[in-house]
Design a protein around this motif. Structure first.
Motif, PDB file in Angstrom:
ATOM      1  N   PHE A   1      -1.358   1.007   9.625  1.00 41.25           N
ATOM      2  CA  PHE A   1      -0.284   1.759   8.668  1.00 41.25           C
ATOM      3  C   PHE A   1       0.498   2.619   9.490  1.00 41.25           C
ATOM      4  CE2 PHE A   1       1.173   4.741   5.488  1.00 41.25           C
ATOM      5  CZ  PHE A   1       1.201   3.884   4.402  1.00 41.25           C
TER       6      PHE A   1
ATOM      7  N   MET B   1       0.793  -1.175  -0.022  1.00 36.03           N
ATOM      8  CA  MET B   1      -0.067   0.005  -0.141  1.00 36.03           C
ATOM      9  C   MET B   1       0.894   0.963  -0.071  1.00 36.03           C
ATOM     10  SD  MET B   1      -3.362  -0.701   2.448  1.00 36.03           S
ATOM     11  CE  MET B   1      -2.422  -1.597   3.724  1.00 36.03           C
ATOM     12  N   ASP B   2       2.086   1.075   0.667  1.00 37.50           N
ATOM     13  CA  ASP B   2       2.830   2.393   0.687  1.00 37.50           C
ATOM     14  C   ASP B   2       3.424   2.394  -0.539  1.00 37.50           C
ATOM     15  OD1 ASP B   2       4.743   4.253   2.435  1.00 37.50           O
ATOM     16  OD2 ASP B   2       6.074   3.208   1.141  1.00 37.50           O
TER      17      ASP B   2
ATOM     18  N   TYR C   1      -0.328   9.118  -5.792  1.00 41.90           N
ATOM     19  CA  TYR C   1      -0.839  10.026  -4.876  1.00 41.90           C
ATOM     20  C   TYR C   1      -1.449  11.160  -5.455  1.00 41.90           C
ATOM     21  CZ  TYR C   1       3.446  12.338  -5.746  1.00 41.90           C
ATOM     22  OH  TYR C   1       4.499  13.127  -6.312  1.00 41.90           O
TER      23      TYR C   1
ATOM     24  N   ILE D   1      -9.534   5.935   0.622  1.00 39.35           N
ATOM     25  CA  ILE D   1      -8.578   5.061   1.479  1.00 39.35           C
ATOM     26  C   ILE D   1      -9.573   3.895   2.178  1.00 39.35           C
ATOM     27  CG2 ILE D   1      -7.866   4.839   4.004  1.00 39.35           C
ATOM     28  CD1 ILE D   1      -6.133   6.431   1.959  1.00 39.35           C
TER      29      ILE D   1
ATOM     30  N   LYS E   1       4.569   2.971   9.472  1.00 36.68           N
ATOM     31  CA  LYS E   1       4.960   4.104   8.750  1.00 36.68           C
ATOM     32  C   LYS E   1       5.193   5.203   9.672  1.00 36.68           C
ATOM     33  CE  LYS E   1       5.696   1.266   5.400  1.00 36.68           C
ATOM     34  NZ  LYS E   1       7.135   0.908   4.841  1.00 36.68           N
TER      35      LYS E   1
ATOM     36  N   THR F   1      -5.714   2.271   8.858  1.00 39.37           N
ATOM     37  CA  THR F   1      -5.276   3.695   8.968  1.00 39.37           C
ATOM     38  C   THR F   1      -4.257   3.329  10.454  1.00 39.37           C
ATOM     39  OG1 THR F   1      -7.204   4.792   8.237  1.00 39.37           O
ATOM     40  CG2 THR F   1      -5.576   5.777   9.931  1.00 39.37           C
TER      41      THR F   1
ATOM     42  N   SER G   1      -0.414   8.537   9.073  1.00 37.33           N
ATOM     43  CA  SER G   1      -1.678   7.519   8.427  1.00 37.33           C
ATOM     44  C   SER G   1      -1.392   7.731   7.079  1.00 37.33           C
ATOM     45  CB  SER G   1      -2.666   8.177   8.826  1.00 37.33           C
ATOM     46  OG  SER G   1      -2.899   9.508   8.367  1.00 37.33           O
ATOM     47  N   PRO G   2      -2.222   6.819   6.084  1.00 35.19           N
ATOM     48  CA  PRO G   2      -2.215   6.868   4.754  1.00 35.19           C
ATOM     49  C   PRO G   2      -2.443   8.209   4.172  1.00 35.19           C
ATOM     50  CG  PRO G   2      -3.411   5.024   5.466  1.00 35.19           C
ATOM     51  CD  PRO G   2      -3.009   5.734   6.537  1.00 35.19           C
TER      52      PRO G   2
ATOM     53  N   ILE H   1       0.489   4.053  -2.802  1.00 31.88           N
ATOM     54  CA  ILE H   1       0.564   5.552  -2.536  1.00 31.88           C
ATOM     55  C   ILE H   1       1.195   6.380  -3.195  1.00 31.88           C
ATOM     56  CG2 ILE H   1       0.041   7.247  -0.632  1.00 31.88           C
ATOM     57  CD1 ILE H   1      -1.028   5.048   0.987  1.00 31.88           C
TER      58      ILE H   1
END
Length: 514
Positions: free
Chosen positions: A448, A416-417, A424, A430, A452, A445, A455-456, A420
């Motif tokens: 993630f 997912m990272d 983006y 989301i 990371k 959320t 949040s996304p 995005i």
């Protein structure tokens, strides 16, 4: 229940018969009072607005407006008034047609006292039952601050001078989170709902002949209402509490009551203040009488010190369940020894829930299951120490179960990272993204952010604002165009997000670059 006499309006165009009817009504029952008389239906309608009768006894054949026309008008305009037709034998069949106007009954002239007494007896019972129901609904509506219909005004005036006393009773602990049907003491709760209230108050050393028991949001809480007590509310409250403890032979009984009586118009505010008192003061495993107003207990803030929160984080992150249990046990002991209210303890537990949610990798459904199990233990155990054992074990279970990030979740977050960072500038939903990876939106959320550090949505906005700073240095594009190029559907939202990241709005930022 004691009420004012039942008001009667007699309508008859012959004066001798009119007086005879009034005399026989007075002789047949003391519960009925003739409050007015009229010679025809038109006069009767004018009197109805003044005296508000409960019953109208009317002849059929009268000048100006006869009895059937009167019955029809009352049927349409005053549905709460009972009509009794008085007719001669020749009008007997004619009187039957009045039944379509909800006429209660009809009597033959001349009136026989025994027939009249029998009718008044049955009519009185029906009116009293109707009044009881009306009064109960009226009091319930006032307690809940409902808008009362104008038709209730005469009834309100009748009880306006009464003085009421409220008693809010809780059987056991507060069940604010548990489903009542799932409680282990359900049989006892049912017994509480079906208590022999009449017998209980009949055994009181003071007069409590008039009372009402109202259900509350939770099955183990009842509101008892009385009026015109000739004894101290505290004495009556203590009697009710002790009687319930003896009858139920079970967990604690907590009762909140005022120390003075209140008027009808203040019933709602009295109920609200008693509910606040009960919910803020009930102590798990302890029977209490809570007078209002009473001395306020001085409680410490329901907040963990920063050092304790850091310590909890450390224990959970290292899966030190032994240390976690060692830290929680004396905490519950202190709460029990200091008799902290249940509501205060729930606030402290909510902070523990938040800490666990931030540290552990479980779904929203898992989180709800943990909360449900913890509250169930807190609300159903006879003492706080009994509940504490189960609560601590529940926390430990989830710490052991979710001590590390499952590899499949870690892989999904990395994917997912990457997605995005590639997309983006596009419109990214989301919730849809979470669905594609078979995650709940809020769970995605949370996980993630743990992996990371943000949040996304924050990552998306960070990447967009980084590009926006570069684009703003070139005056070729307007701020609106830059906003649209970076996937923002609203220029004002873009400006707000830009200022959150840079401390300046896009226009201010561009002007500084010149």
């Amino acid at each position: 229940m004691k009420y004012d006499p039942i008001k009667v309006l007699v309508v008859e165009d012959e004066i001798l018969l009119l007086n005879n009817i009034k005399k026989k009504i007075a002789a047949a029952s003391s519960d009925f009072q003739v409050s007015g008389d009229a010679f025809n239906g038109k006069e009767a309608l004018a009197l109805i607005k003044k005296i508000h009768p409960d019953v109208i006894f009317t002849d059929i054949r009268m000048p100006v407006m006869d009895g059937l026309e009167l019955a029809k008008t009352v049927y349409n305009d005053y549905p709460d008034i009972y009509i009794v037709i008085i007719s001669g034998y020749d009008d007997f069949d004619y009187a039957r047609t009045a039944l379509q106007y909800r006429v209660y009954d009809y009597l033959l002239k001349p009136l026989k006292l025994d027939a009249l007494a029998a009718l008044l007896n049955s009519l009185g019972a029906e009116i009293r039952k109707k009044r009881d129901h009306k009064l109960y609904s009226l009091l319930y509506g006032q307690l809940n601050n409902n808008q009362l219909p104008p038709s209730d005004l005469p009834f309100i005036r009748e009880i306006a001078e009464r003085k009421f006393t409220c008693f809010l009773v809780c059987f056991g602990n507060l069940h604010t989170h548990c489903q009542q049907s799932a409680l282990p003491d359900q049989n006892q709760a049912d017994s509480f709902s079906c208590l022999p209230w009449e017998a209980l108050f009949a055994s009181a050393p003071f007069d409590i002949s008039d009372f009402w028991v109202f259900p509350q949001q939770f099955d183990n809480i009842k509101l008892i209402l009385t009026w015109d007590l000739n004894s101290s509310p505290l004495d009556v409250g203590l009697f009710i509490q002790k009687s319930l403890i003896q009858l139920l032979s079970g967990p604690n009984v907590t009762l909140a009551c005022g120390q003075s009586q209140v008027s009808f118009s203040h019933l709602h505010s009295e109920w609200v203040s008693l509910r606040k008192l009960l919910f803020s003061s009930l102590i798990i495993g302890s029977s209490s009488l809570l007078p209002k107003p009473g001395p306020s207990a001085v409680l410490p803030p329901a907040v963990f010190p920063a050092a304790s929160i850091s310590y909890f984080y450390s224990l959970i992150h290292t899966s030190n369940t032994a240390g976690f249990m060692k830290a929680l046990k004396p905490m519950f002991q202190e709460w029990e020894e200091n008799r902290y209210p249940q509501q205060w303890i729930e606030k402290m537990l909510m902070q523990l829930f938040t800490i666990l949610q931030q540290c552990l990798y479980f779904s929203d459904l898992d989180y709800e299951q943990m909360q449900s199990a913890v509250y169930f233990s807190l609300e159903t155990q006879p003492t706080l120490s009994d509940g504490a054992e189960r609560i601590i074990q529940e926390f430990v279970y989830w710490i052991k179960l979710n001590k590390s990030v499952p590899s499949e979740i870690e892989t999904a977050i990395e994917e997912m990272d990457s997605y995005i960072r590639l997309h983006y500038k596009e419109s990214i939903n989301i919730a849809e993204l979470a669905k594609n990876y078979h995650f709940n939106h809020s769970y995605l959320t949370r996980v993630f952010k743990k992996q990371k550090g943000q949040s996304p949505l924050k990552l998306i906005n960070e990447l967009r604002i980084h590009d926006a700073c570069e684009l703003l240095s070139d005056s070729v594009f307007s701020i609106k165009e830059i906003s649209e190029m970076l996937g923002f559907t609203d220029q004002h939202y873009f400006s707000r997000i830009f200022k959150d990241f840079t401390g300046q709005n896009p226009k201010e930022y561009r002007s500084l670059l010149k």
